[in-house]
Design an enzyme around this catalytic site. Structure first.
Site, mmCIF file in Angstrom:
data_model
loop_
_atom_site.group_PDB
_atom_site.id
_atom_site.type_symbol
_atom_site.label_atom_id
_atom_site.label_comp_id
_atom_site.label_asym_id
_atom_site.label_seq_id
_atom_site.Cartn_x
_atom_site.Cartn_y
_atom_site.Cartn_z
ATOM 1 N N HIS A 53 -39.293 -28.086 -118.195
ATOM 2 C CA HIS A 53 -38.037 -28.185 -117.214
ATOM 3 C C HIS A 53 -38.627 -27.266 -115.862
ATOM 4 O O HIS A 53 -38.331 -27.921 -114.961
ATOM 5 C CB HIS A 53 -37.094 -27.268 -117.965
ATOM 6 C CG HIS A 53 -35.885 -27.098 -117.128
ATOM 7 N ND1 HIS A 53 -34.540 -27.559 -117.167
ATOM 8 C CD2 HIS A 53 -35.860 -26.050 -115.830
ATOM 9 C CE1 HIS A 53 -33.787 -27.022 -116.224
ATOM 10 N NE2 HIS A 53 -34.515 -26.126 -115.363
ATOM 11 N N GLU A 54 -39.257 -26.259 -116.029
ATOM 12 C CA GLU A 54 -39.810 -25.598 -114.740
ATOM 13 C C GLU A 54 -40.826 -26.554 -114.004
ATOM 14 O O GLU A 54 -40.992 -26.322 -112.887
ATOM 15 C CB GLU A 54 -40.306 -24.275 -115.322
ATOM 16 C CG GLU A 54 -39.261 -23.219 -115.916
ATOM 17 C CD GLU A 54 -38.001 -23.203 -115.090
ATOM 18 O OE1 GLU A 54 -38.002 -23.122 -113.691
ATOM 19 O OE2 GLU A 54 -37.018 -22.973 -115.624
ATOM 20 N N HIS A 57 -39.170 -28.823 -111.714
ATOM 21 C CA HIS A 57 -39.066 -28.062 -110.431
ATOM 22 C C HIS A 57 -40.494 -27.908 -109.437
ATOM 23 O O HIS A 57 -40.290 -28.304 -108.332
ATOM 24 C CB HIS A 57 -38.355 -26.744 -110.545
ATOM 25 C CG HIS A 57 -37.079 -27.050 -110.926
ATOM 26 N ND1 HIS A 57 -36.204 -27.670 -110.587
ATOM 27 C CD2 HIS A 57 -36.467 -26.165 -112.016
ATOM 28 C CE1 HIS A 57 -34.886 -27.576 -111.248
ATOM 29 N NE2 HIS A 57 -35.061 -26.233 -112.384
#
Length: 481
Positions: A53-54, A57
């Protein structure tokens, strides 16, 4: 049988003080081992999805030229970290999330933009943000801006996140939750294409079970007694219908699905029934009379109705499907998750009441990552679930958590990713509107002004998270619920 070991010199053999564990002890140890394994698999998968998920980004942020100073999994004290280039990668002690620090998320206040850069005594450009303001919320916003800009150097002027075009901001902030949804999609697609969707069964027109007697609805599932088989056999049992027979037609109506077959039988009441079956590739005609008996017409009914009854149950199996089937199923899941999110505070309040014993916990209510781990452990250690079903159940649990995490992060409220996406979209709309009508550029959307709302939302999320974790420890949901 007692194990023994020889003694030195004379004397009788002495019993071994460490006898082999008996079968019950071995089963108990294996259960604990499998439970632990299930928990570890679940937590490892969730931590991996947090890390991905990170990355969702970080990768586009760096691709667009942004400055990312930190990439961490977890919160709290740092357990391990390593500096690679301008980014510090690491793991923190509390594995309940993660974050990426992208420099320049908050712009200076509009009044400070003219003084954004000043020159120090050595002639170097230094970024400047006002650090003193009047009012509690104003001061909070000012402190957040100051903390944000402590990491900014003159060379970072064109790398600040708030200076990105609105569409780049959307891509960066949507990258994280999109990764979770892609993870869920890949797992769902793999399971649906091979094992099938257990919540979407295909009911065939082939007989799976012939009931020997008519059992009252209130006693559904119990075995027939010998006397019941003799005195009140079902029409299907008496007529010789067998497991594996495929129903071809009923009273001249060709049967295409089981719902149709069930409707024909119920409407027939106690009249004559001519049934064409296919057995071993050969069609046969069976003549009998259906019987009238009280039945619940659908799941959840509390009252029965007198309807025709034959006494057979159909074969069913999980429906399989490919990419488009998976997309359709996830569309239905999206609606369900949206409804769940809308009622989440109410459901968490129900968990709080269950903790103090006011009411029973809703078996279909929300769980935390702790509850997910417990369920994973119960699945892995359940002695009546085969290895294939355990694997599928764990995969579906992991996929379900990823899908919920992804959808939850798209909620358009700060500090969630959806709040930043909403701000970026509003910036694009404002600037586009001004350009079309020849008006002055309204500039960047100042997300810092929404920080008071973000603090309230973050506090509410923290409280709900703590309630769910405590609930999963004090009044946990179990597999059999």
């Amino acid at each position: 049988m007692t194990s023994s070991r020889p003694t030195r010199g004379r004397g009788t053999p002495q019993p071994d003080p460490s006898p082999l564990p008996d079968r019950k002890d071995l089963i108990a140890r294996m259960t604990v081992l499998l439970y632990t394994l299930g928990v570890l698999i679940f937590f490892t998968a969730i931590l991996a999805s947090i890390g991905l998920h990170e990355l969702g980004h970080m990768i586009p942020a760096k691709k667009f030229g942004g400055k990312v100073t930190q990439y961490f999994i977890g919160f709290g004290p740092t357990v391990w970290s390593k500096q690679v280039g301008e980014t510090e990668y690491g793991v923190k002690a509390i594995p309940l999330g993660g974050y990426v620090k992208i420099v320049g998320m908050l712009p200076p206040a509009a009044a400070d933009l003219a003084d954004e850069v000043e020159v120090d005594a050595d002639g170097n450009e230094v970024f400047k943000v006002r650090k003193s303001n009047t009012g509690m919320f104003t001061q909070l916003i000012s402190d957040a801006r100051a903390a944000e800009w402590e990491l900014v150097g003159p060379e970072d002027h064109d790398r600040l996140f708030y200076r990105f075009p609105w569409w780049k901001k959307v891509i960066v902030m949507a990258g994280g939750p999109s990764v979770n949804i892609v993870i869920a999609f890949l797992i769902f697609a793999g399971v649906f294409a091979t094992y099938g969707n257990g919540s979407d069964n295909v009911v065939e027109t082939t007989v799976d079970e012939v009931h020997a007697c008519v059992v009252p609805p209130s006693e559904d599932g119990r075995a027939c007694t010998a006397e019941e088989v003799q005195t009140s056999p079902t029409p299907a049992y008496a007529a010789g219908i067998q497991k594996g027979d495929r129903i071809v037609s009923f009273n001249g109506a060709r049967v295409t699905d089981w719902d149709q077959m069930q409707g024909l039988v119920r409407a027939n009441k106690g009249d004559k029934a001519t049934i064409v079956i296919e057995r071993d590739g050969v069609e046969q005609t069976i003549t009998t009379n259906t019987t009238v008996t009280p039945r619940f017409l659908k799941s959840g009914d509390t009252e029965t109705q007198e309807v025709g009854f034959l006494g057979v149950s159909p074969e069913s199996h999980a429906r399989t499907g490919g990419v488009f089937y998976t997309i359709g199923q996830m569309g239905h899941m999206t609606v369900d998750v949206a409804k769940s999110l809308a009622t989440l505070p109410e459901k968490v309040w129900g968990v709080a009441k269950a903790i103090v014993g006011v009411e029973e916990r809703d078996p279909l209510g929300p769980v935390s990552i702790v509850g997910g781990g417990r369920l994973a452990g119960e699945v892995a250690s359940h002695d009546e679930i085969n290895v294939q079903d355990k694997t599928v159940s764990l995969l579906m649990l992991i996929a379900g958590f990823n899908f919920f995490i992804g959808m939850f992060n798209f909620v358009p409220l700060l500090p969630l990713d959806g709040g930043h996406i909403a701000s970026a979209l509003w910036e694009g709309i404002r600037r586009g509107w001004a350009k079309v009508f020849g008006r002055p550029d309204p500039g960047y959307v100042d997300a810092a002004k929404l920080l008071p709302i973000a603090y309230v939302v973050a506090s509410a999320l923290l409280v709900m998270g703590v309630v769910l974790i405590v609930g999963d420890l004090v009044v946990p949901l179990h597999l059999e619920s």
